[in-house]
Scaffold this motif. Structure first.
Motif, PDB file in Angstrom:
ATOM      1  N   TYR A 235      47.237  46.209  36.624  1.00 12.84           N
ATOM      2  CA  TYR A 235      46.202  46.333  37.651  1.00 12.84           C
ATOM      3  C   TYR A 235      45.180  47.369  37.175  1.00 12.84           C
ATOM      4  O   TYR A 235      45.437  48.571  37.248  1.00 12.84           O
ATOM      5  CB  TYR A 235      46.790  46.798  38.972  1.00 12.84           C
ATOM      6  CG  TYR A 235      47.692  45.817  39.681  1.00 12.84           C
ATOM      7  CD1 TYR A 235      47.171  44.735  40.374  1.00 12.84           C
ATOM      8  CD2 TYR A 235      49.076  46.003  39.694  1.00 12.84           C
ATOM      9  CE1 TYR A 235      47.989  43.852  41.057  1.00 12.84           C
ATOM     10  CE2 TYR A 235      49.902  45.128  40.382  1.00 12.84           C
ATOM     11  CZ  TYR A 235      49.360  44.055  41.059  1.00 12.84           C
ATOM     12  OH  TYR A 235      50.176  43.187  41.732  1.00 12.84           O
ATOM     13  N   ASP A 236      44.061  46.911  36.689  1.00 11.09           N
ATOM     14  CA  ASP A 236      42.990  47.803  36.252  1.00 11.09           C
ATOM     15  C   ASP A 236      41.779  47.557  37.146  1.00 11.09           C
ATOM     16  O   ASP A 236      41.103  46.533  37.026  1.00 11.09           O
ATOM     17  CB  ASP A 236      42.638  47.520  34.786  1.00 11.09           C
ATOM     18  CG  ASP A 236      41.696  48.556  34.196  1.00 11.09           C
ATOM     19  OD1 ASP A 236      40.908  49.150  34.965  1.00 11.09           O
ATOM     20  OD2 ASP A 236      41.737  48.768  32.973  1.00 11.09           O
ATOM     21  N   PRO A 237      41.479  48.468  38.066  1.00 15.11           N
ATOM     22  CA  PRO A 237      40.378  48.216  39.018  1.00 15.11           C
ATOM     23  C   PRO A 237      39.038  48.015  38.338  1.00 15.11           C
ATOM     24  O   PRO A 237      38.141  47.378  38.905  1.00 15.11           O
ATOM     25  CB  PRO A 237      40.381  49.454  39.913  1.00 15.11           C
ATOM     26  CG  PRO A 237      41.166  50.478  39.180  1.00 15.11           C
ATOM     27  CD  PRO A 237      42.160  49.741  38.338  1.00 15.11           C
ATOM     28  N   GLU A 238      38.863  48.508  37.127  1.00 13.26           N
ATOM     29  CA  GLU A 238      37.588  48.315  36.435  1.00 13.26           C
ATOM     30  C   GLU A 238      37.336  46.828  36.144  1.00 13.26           C
ATOM     31  O   GLU A 238      36.186  46.405  36.042  1.00 13.26           O
ATOM     32  CB  GLU A 238      37.575  49.136  35.148  1.00 13.26           C
ATOM     33  CG  GLU A 238      37.581  50.641  35.411  1.00 13.26           C
ATOM     34  CD  GLU A 238      37.587  51.456  34.135  1.00 13.26           C
ATOM     35  OE1 GLU A 238      37.231  50.906  33.079  1.00 13.26           O
ATOM     36  OE2 GLU A 238      37.956  52.650  34.206  1.00 13.26           O
ATOM     37  N   LEU A 239      38.398  46.047  36.026  1.00 16.34           N
ATOM     38  CA  LEU A 239      38.246  44.617  35.782  1.00 16.34           C
ATOM     39  C   LEU A 239      37.801  43.858  37.028  1.00 16.34           C
ATOM     40  O   LEU A 239      37.413  42.695  36.938  1.00 16.34           O
ATOM     41  CB  LEU A 239      39.560  44.020  35.276  1.00 16.34           C
ATOM     42  CG  LEU A 239      40.060  44.522  33.920  1.00 16.34           C
ATOM     43  CD1 LEU A 239      41.405  43.901  33.601  1.00 16.34           C
ATOM     44  CD2 LEU A 239      39.055  44.206  32.823  1.00 16.34           C
ATOM     45  N   THR A 240      37.872  44.499  38.191  1.00 13.91           N
ATOM     46  CA  THR A 240      37.484  43.834  39.441  1.00 13.91           C
ATOM     47  C   THR A 240      36.075  44.211  39.895  1.00 13.91           C
ATOM     48  O   THR A 240      35.599  43.698  40.908  1.00 13.91           O
ATOM     49  CB  THR A 240      38.481  44.165  40.577  1.00 13.91           C
ATOM     50  OG1 THR A 240      38.378  45.552  40.918  1.00 13.91           O
ATOM     51  CG2 THR A 240      39.911  43.861  40.162  1.00 13.91           C
ATOM     52  N   LEU A 241      35.406  45.083  39.158  1.00 14.92           N
ATOM     53  CA  LEU A 241      34.083  45.538  39.594  1.00 14.92           C
ATOM     54  C   LEU A 241      33.080  44.398  39.647  1.00 14.92           C
ATOM     55  O   LEU A 241      32.150  44.419  40.448  1.00 14.92           O
ATOM     56  CB  LEU A 241      33.579  46.646  38.669  1.00 14.92           C
ATOM     57  CG  LEU A 241      34.339  47.972  38.745  1.00 14.92           C
ATOM     58  CD1 LEU A 241      33.805  48.947  37.713  1.00 14.92           C
ATOM     59  CD2 LEU A 241      34.261  48.575  40.146  1.00 14.92           C
ATOM     60  N   GLY A 242      33.260  43.398  38.786  1.00 16.54           N
ATOM     61  CA  GLY A 242      32.346  42.261  38.786  1.00 16.54           C
ATOM     62  C   GLY A 242      32.800  41.109  39.642  1.00 16.54           C
ATOM     63  O   GLY A 242      32.142  40.058  39.675  1.00 16.54           O
TER      64      GLY A 242
END
Length: 352
Positions: A152-159
């Motif tokens: 779970y890496d929240p940076e991957l959900t920014l887009g």
């Protein structure tokens, strides 16, 4: 006095937090993997290619045709790709469609699974596979279906587009609401369900207003992990039966269907499971069905089945299918009552 209960913890290994994607090679090696089949949807092909490139020789091949509701014919093509690449594990990058394909492969050959979660689906921490064949969606459950590692890496959900973030988050919330009244619920799963609902209720409005802010994205991933873990620990009931029927037999979009149905299924069970649902009802103003409806409307969620492409003429057939081989539910599943629920959901009416 605490009533007797049984609880089985998820065996998945979790890497959580910004930068966790950097642990992917470590996760593959930890499962004994040397040649990973990388899975994605066509929409996420570019991101999957970027991640595959970062893995070097650990990435054996990319299969980017993962499809909603996990059609068996797509799984068969992915199996051919797995064997053709001489792969020894799978890496699923994305949401429910890609995760479902990884599970379907593992169900057939016991391949180790690593998931890089980029939505709030929650299915990555469940031992449940839903797959579609001949216009019907069926589910199977088993320990070999559960992914071994989730990143779970929240940076991957920014887009992640706001509309998908909203419907995906409500999909996760549906797991928690249903888990609160599940036949095999227990104090641990119920505690996780309420905390997951709290986290997503807090995060989703902030994501709508500031989609590039990593803090609410992290909170939403945390909530979705909890909600998914609840679904993996307890049984499903009316809500999931309805969504499986609408998705598998009428090809409605998965997360959006969950979002539309959730207030109506919660209202259907509100009185029969009032004590179990009270903590969730308190989060949403005391009346769970209408409270969830108002919350969904406030964040721009889809509100009506007709807007998802459902035809009113198909509601009778949907009610019949949903009433066949019903899942356990706290309130009896009666065809006419289900038909009325579906009519309300089709119109987008506020539950009473």
């Amino acid at each position: 006095m605490v009533a007797p209960f049984r609880y089985t913890a998820s065996a998945a290994q979790i890497f959580f937090g910004s930068g966790s994607l950097n642990r992917l090679a470590e996760a593959i090696a930890g499962q004994g993997g040397k040649r990973a089949l990388i899975l994605s949807t066509p929409h996420q092909k570019a991101e999957a290619e970027r991640i595959a490139a970062s893995l070097g020789p650990l990435a054996a091949r990319l299969f980017h045709d993962a499809t909603m509701h996990t059609p068996v014919d797509v799984t068969e093509r992915a199996m051919a790709a797995y064997h053709g690449a001489d792969a020894d594990c799978v890496v699923a990058i994305g949401g429910g469609s890609t995760i479902g394909l990884g599970k379907a492969i593992a169900y057939r050959n016991d391949a180790p699974q690593i998931v890089v979660a980029t939505t709030y689906a929650g299915s990555e921490v469940t031992p449940i596979l839903g797959q579609t064949e001949n216009g019907q969606k069926t589910t199977v459950r088993g320990p070999g279906i559960l992914p071994e590692v989730v990143i779970y890496d929240p940076e991957l959900t920014l887009g992640l587009p706001v509309n998908i973030s909203v419907s995906s988050g409500l999909n996760a919330m549906a797991h928690a609401v249903e888990g609160l009244y599940a036949q095999d619920r227990n104090p641990i799963s119920s505690m996780m369900a309420v905390e997951g609902l709290r986290a997503l209720k807090l995060a989703l409005p902030h994501i709508v207003n500031a989609p590039g802010d990593v803090e609410p994205r992290s909170e939403a991933l945390y909530g979705s992990w909890l909600c998914g873990t609840v679904l993996g620990a307890v049984g499903m009931a009316l809500h999931h039966k309805l969504c499986h029927t609408l998705g598998g037999s009428f090809d409605l979009p998965h997360a959006e269907t969950h979002a539309v149905i959730l207030p109506h299924s919660a209202a259907y069970n509100a009185q029969a499971a009032a004590d179990a649902l009270k903590p969730a009802a308190d989060l949403f103003g005391g009346s769970l069905g209408s409270g969830l409806y108002d919350f969904a409307a406030s964040i721009g969620a889809p509100m009506a089945l007709r807007d998802l492409g459902m035809k009113e003429a198909d509601l009778d057939r949907a009610a019949e299918l949903a009433a066949q081989n019903p899942y356990w539910n706290p309130r009896p599943i009666e065809r006419e009552a289900i038909r009325a629920l579906l009519q309300s959901a089709w119109e987008g009416a506020r539950p009473r």
